[in-house]
Design an enzyme around this catalytic site. Structure first.
Site, PDB file in Angstrom:
ATOM      1  N   LYS A 148      20.547  57.709  98.187  1.00 37.21           N
ATOM      2  CA  LYS A 148      20.015  57.308  96.875  1.00 37.21           C
ATOM      3  C   LYS A 148      20.646  58.224  95.820  1.00 37.21           C
ATOM      4  CE  LYS A 148      16.960  58.595  94.130  1.00 37.21           C
ATOM      5  NZ  LYS A 148      17.722  58.454  92.881  1.00 37.21           N
ATOM      6  N   GLU A 173      20.032  58.023  89.364  1.00 36.67           N
ATOM      7  CA  GLU A 173      20.061  56.798  88.561  1.00 36.67           C
ATOM      8  C   GLU A 173      20.884  56.973  87.287  1.00 36.67           C
ATOM      9  OE1 GLU A 173      17.615  58.777  89.206  1.00 36.67           O
ATOM     10  OE2 GLU A 173      16.257  59.087  87.515  1.00 36.67           O
ATOM     11  N   SER A 201      16.521  69.431  90.593  1.00 41.55           N
ATOM     12  CA  SER A 201      15.817  70.510  89.894  1.00 41.55           C
ATOM     13  C   SER A 201      14.765  71.139  90.824  1.00 41.55           C
ATOM     14  CB  SER A 201      15.120  69.937  88.657  1.00 41.55           C
ATOM     15  OG  SER A 201      14.232  68.909  89.058  1.00 41.55           O
ATOM     16  N   CYS A 235      25.102  73.906  89.040  1.00 44.68           N
ATOM     17  CA  CYS A 235      24.050  74.786  89.574  1.00 44.68           C
ATOM     18  C   CYS A 235      24.595  76.188  89.795  1.00 44.68           C
ATOM     19  CB  CYS A 235      23.461  74.226  90.849  1.00 44.68           C
ATOM     20  SG  CYS A 235      24.615  74.273  92.208  1.00 44.68           S
ATOM     21  N   GLU A 269      16.028  77.606  83.223  1.00 45.23           N
ATOM     22  CA  GLU A 269      17.320  76.951  83.460  1.00 45.23           C
ATOM     23  C   GLU A 269      17.606  76.037  82.279  1.00 45.23           C
ATOM     24  OE1 GLU A 269      17.710  73.919  86.615  1.00 45.23           O
ATOM     25  OE2 GLU A 269      19.740  74.685  86.954  1.00 45.23           O
TER      26      GLU A 269
END
Ligand code: NAD
Length: 492
Positions: A176, A179, A229, A284, A385
């Protein structure tokens, strides 16, 4: 692609139209152009993909590993041949420059190459005569249906931290993608379609939260590989564990770099700028805090400010562009609000990238490189972050203070040191609580034959993506103890 085109799912070796009630536009973040629409597939469509993956398991598992990796060899060739096209897709949907996108796909391919070593990496162990006449051995078997849920910032690479290993080990897979960047996996699956994998072995389901949660809850999914996240990683870890799945959940980061006075300042500034502003800070492993020690304060601030201000910002397919836009208008607003907050909290905005005008791309989500100086280490800016091209400078007097400051943070994805002292480097790598360490390196990204480590709030689980960690994650061990008494042996 057209703005009305609805992306398809790929299930049981067939492209399928989703019946999703809702679709989201897929935008080019540099131009705001809508390139397609992504369906938010409902749980029933996830269920169908998982069931076909489950049906495909038995036959795929019995396919010898040496045959399974032949598909990966073919895939590697196709990825090489199509690298340019896929990299362009990454740039138009994710915003990074073409060079960054091509580098990302190189990392994806390296994972396919390493996974081709599965016949050796999957080997078990054998001990003869653990007691008189008794042998014991360990074999590795696939775990079952494995689901991969990935983030927006590396649409090409991150599924490959997991997928080639899962397949090589005899598992079947449901991917997946995020999106926000679904086009890259559409293209990768167009290639997968041509290598004649048995139906159901790899499947693609587009969607967002509902599709992800359906994978986390599904009784026939055995393993979850998640990257995103920290907030969602925590949720994924807890929810998938409730139904007894094994989980690897890589989360967010707030990466510090430490600059000692004996560092090569020209090199340090150049490398740090690439770390902080490469991929517009949406990595990241992006440097987000630069902690200067002693006399490094002024020399580093001047050099990094020049590197930030001179960075060429624009659409990633245009010649000479060094930094692209942020993923969305919401992201741009958040990043700018954090810069505002930093200024309110007392920091000096040394280089200000807020609300720039990029000629020809006025609709894009651009923020230019930004540097804040004298940031309070306890401020929200220093702890949150930001995921944008923002570097906060903090000053301390000693390397011990720098290490304490790093270790007091919540995250542990990466920490880097710039120095010419071997003793300082050793102390740093020994004492710092982070899973990826750089010494005179700005983005300490592990090669495919090392685990993509991460500690503390940057990772939930035990086994990371890539390398032997992935092989262990995608296999379960079985230990066999055998006795074959000599008196049973017949004379032939
Ligand atoms: P995100 O957490 O918003 O989304 C990641 C995935 O989770 C997507 O597929 C999304 O559809 C799904 N998702 C989102 N909300 C969900 C929910 N409530 N329930 C179930 N699924 C949900 O992350 P993002 O914004 O796409 O990616 C950026 C983040 O990823 C940053 O924090 C970055 O540091 C992190 N990241 C970490 C690593 C690493 O190796 N540690 C690598 C790349 C990115």
């Amino acid at each position: 692609m057209s703005q009305n085109e609805i992306l398809l799912n790929y299930v049981n070796n067939r492209w399928q139209r989703s019946q999703a009630a809702e679709q989201l536009p897929v935008n080019n973040p540099a131009t705001a152009e809508i390139m397609a629409r992504v369906p938010l597939s409902p749980a029933e469509e996830v269920d169908e993909a998982v069931r076909v993956a489950s049906n495909a398991l038995e036959e795929w598992r019995r396919t010898p590993v040496t045959d399974r990796i032949q598909y990966l060899f073919k895939l590697k060739e196709l990825l090489e041949e199509n690298l340019d096209d896929i990299a362009r897709t990454i740039t138009v949907e994710c915003g990074k420059t073409y060079a960054e996108s091509a580098g990302e796909m190189r990392r994806a391919i390296e994972n396919v190459e390493v996974a081709c070593g599965a016949p050796l990496m999957m080997q078990g162990g054998f001990s003869e005569d653990i007691a008189r006449g008794i042998d014991e051995f360990m074999i590795r078997q696939p775990v079952g249906v494995c689901a991969i849920i990935s983030p927006f910032n590396f649409p090409g690479m991150i599924p490959f931290w997991f997928m080639p290993y899962a397949l090589a080990c005899g598992n079947t897979v449901v991917v997946k993608p995020s999106e926000r960047v679904p086009l890259t996996m559409q293209q990768v699956f167009r290639l997968l379609e041509t290598i004649d994998l048995p139906p159901g072995v790899v499947n693609l389901v587009n969607g967002a939260r509902e599709a992800a949660n359906a994978l986390l809850d599904h009784p026939q999914v055995q393993a979850i590989s998640f990257v995103g996240s920290t907030k969602v990683a925590r949720h994924v870890y807890a929810r998938a564990a409730q139904s007894g799945k094994r989980v690897q959940a890589q989360g967010g980061a707030k990466n510090p770099i430490v600059v000692l006075p004996d560092a090569d300042m020209e090199m340090t500034a150049r490398i740090s700028a690439d770390s902080a502003f490469g991929c517009a800070g949406q990595r990241c492993l992006a440097a987000s805090l630069a902690i200067t020690v002693g006399d490094a304060r002024h020399s580093f601030a001047g050099s990094i400010a020049d590197a930030a201000a001179s960075r060429i910002v624009g659409f990633g397919l245009d010649e000479g562009v060094q930094m692209g836009p942020l993923i969305s208008p919401q992201s741009r607003e958040f990043v700018e609000s954090m810069i505002d907050k930093g200024a309110q909290e007392g920091a000096t905005v040394l280089v200000d990238g807020r609300r720039p005008s990029i000629s020809g791309y006025e609709q894009g989500n651009f923020v230019r490189p930004t540097i804040l100086q004298d940031v309070d280490p306890h401020s929200e800016l220093a702890k949150t972050e930001i995921f944008g091209p923002v570097l906060s400078l903090i000053h301390v007097d000693t390397v011990e203070e720098a290490i304490d400051l790093i270790n007091s943070g919540a995250y542990g994805n990466m920490a880097c040191l710039f120095t010419s002292s071997g003793a300082a480097a050793r102390k740093f790598r020994y004492e710092v609580q982070a899973g990826n360490i750089g010494v005179n390196i700005g983005v300490a990204a592990p090669m495919a034959f090392f685990p993509f480590s991460g500690w503390k709030d940057s990772f939930f689980g035990t086994l990371h993506g890539q390398s032997m960690h992935a092989i262990e994650f995608f296999t379960q061990t079985k230990v066999v103890v055998e006795r074959w008494p000599q008196q049973w042996s017949r004379q032939f």
